[in-house]
Design an enzyme around this catalytic site. Structure first.
Site, mmCIF file in Angstrom:
data_model
loop_
_atom_site.group_PDB
_atom_site.id
_atom_site.type_symbol
_atom_site.label_atom_id
_atom_site.label_comp_id
_atom_site.label_asym_id
_atom_site.label_seq_id
_atom_site.Cartn_x
_atom_site.Cartn_y
_atom_site.Cartn_z
ATOM 1 C CG ASP A 167 -1.878 -1.121 1.282
ATOM 2 O OD1 ASP A 167 -2.173 -1.667 0.212
ATOM 3 O OD2 ASP A 167 -2.326 -1.472 2.393
HETATM 4 N N1 URA Z 1 -1.235 -5.941 3.960
HETATM 5 C C1 URA Z 1 -1.737 -4.681 3.958
HETATM 6 O O1 URA Z 1 -2.791 -4.437 4.537
HETATM 7 N N2 URA Z 1 -1.063 -3.725 3.286
HETATM 8 C C2 URA Z 1 0.114 -3.957 2.649
HETATM 9 O O2 URA Z 1 0.700 -3.023 2.075
HETATM 10 C C3 URA Z 1 0.632 -5.259 2.677
HETATM 11 C C4 URA Z 1 -0.060 -6.239 3.346
#
Ligand code: URA
Length: 234
Positions: free
Chosen positions: A103
């Site tokens: 993310d």
């Molecule tokens: N899980 C999440 O919620 N975000 C990420 O970036 C990676 C794994």
């Protein structure tokens, strides 16, 4: 392989630019200027320099990037710069792309490669490749939280409970969680389903490769001694 062709294969320019670099005497092999673009070289392990910058021939590029917050993993980013902007042009020209996704606010280890078969192996749900996340929670983690995440939580739109391979508390507000699958926003959704909230998320290892002391925004090659192993942990 011809020298100009080798430079091209490493992303060092368009075909014509690579030939011109060689002809202009900008390329050294084994410390010696080679100015014939058609000179035959043995690519495996070849060390060369272009305008003083040193390179080692690599048939496939595999690198680790310490992704800072505020960068998108997409090649066509919408609201923030792409992680690709943190890599040198030669790697972008070779067509390296992120293995999976973090993310925009998640930091840590991102592998990038131009090896399509490796991307497939590392992201295939059948392989259960381990990813290690360092999670900071909004509320203090209850003693029951790690076990709850290992036992499994029900996420909206998932047919079955989703489990962490392992989970341990590393402080009052921090957890180390290992996942062997990669569902959308998985860590954040799992922690929310268990009654807490992710404040910060950092990936410290993936497929047996650790981030180590690589600084945010920096990248490094995966060395030949490091195997990017789709380690199956179940
Ligand atoms: N899980 C999440 O919620 N975000 C990420 O970036 C990676 C794994």
């Amino acid at each position: 392989m011809r020298l100009a062709q080798l430079l091209f294969s490493q992303g060092l320019g368009m075909r014509r630019e690579c030939a011109a670099l060689v002809a202009a005497g900008e390329v050294r092999v084994g410390g010696r200027v080679v100015d014939d673009p058609d000179a035959e070289v043995e690519p495996v392990g070849l060390e060369f320099s272009v305008r003083g910058e040193r390179w080692t021939y690599r048939e496939r590029a595999v690198v680790v990037l310490h992704k800072p917050a505020g960068f998108e993993c997409s090649l066509q980013p919408r609201h923030h710069p792409s992680v690709m902007s943190l890599l040198p042009p030669a790697l972008r020209r070779r067509g390296v792309q992120p293995v999976g996704h973090l993310d925009v606010d998640t930091t840590g280890l991102l592998l990038l490669t131009d090896d399509g078969a490796l991307i497939h192996r590392l992201t295939s749900p059948k392989r259960h490749v381990a990813k290690v996340y360092e999670v900071t929670t909004k509320h203090a983690a209850t003693p029951a939280l790690p076990q709850r995440l290992v036992d499994g939580v029900q996420l909206v739109d998932e047919p079955r409970p989703v489990r962490a391979a392992t989970c341990e508390a590393t402080g009052p507000h921090t957890l180390r969680l290992v996942l062997t699958e990669g569902k959308y926003h998985q860590v954040k959704r799992m922690v929310a389903a268990a009654g807490n909230r992710v404040e910060a998320l950092h990936r410290s290892a993936f497929a047996g490769v650790a981030l180590g002391d690589l600084a945010p925004g920096q990248w490094r090659w995966i060395g030949p001694e490091e195997s990017v192993a789709p380690s199956t942990s179940r």
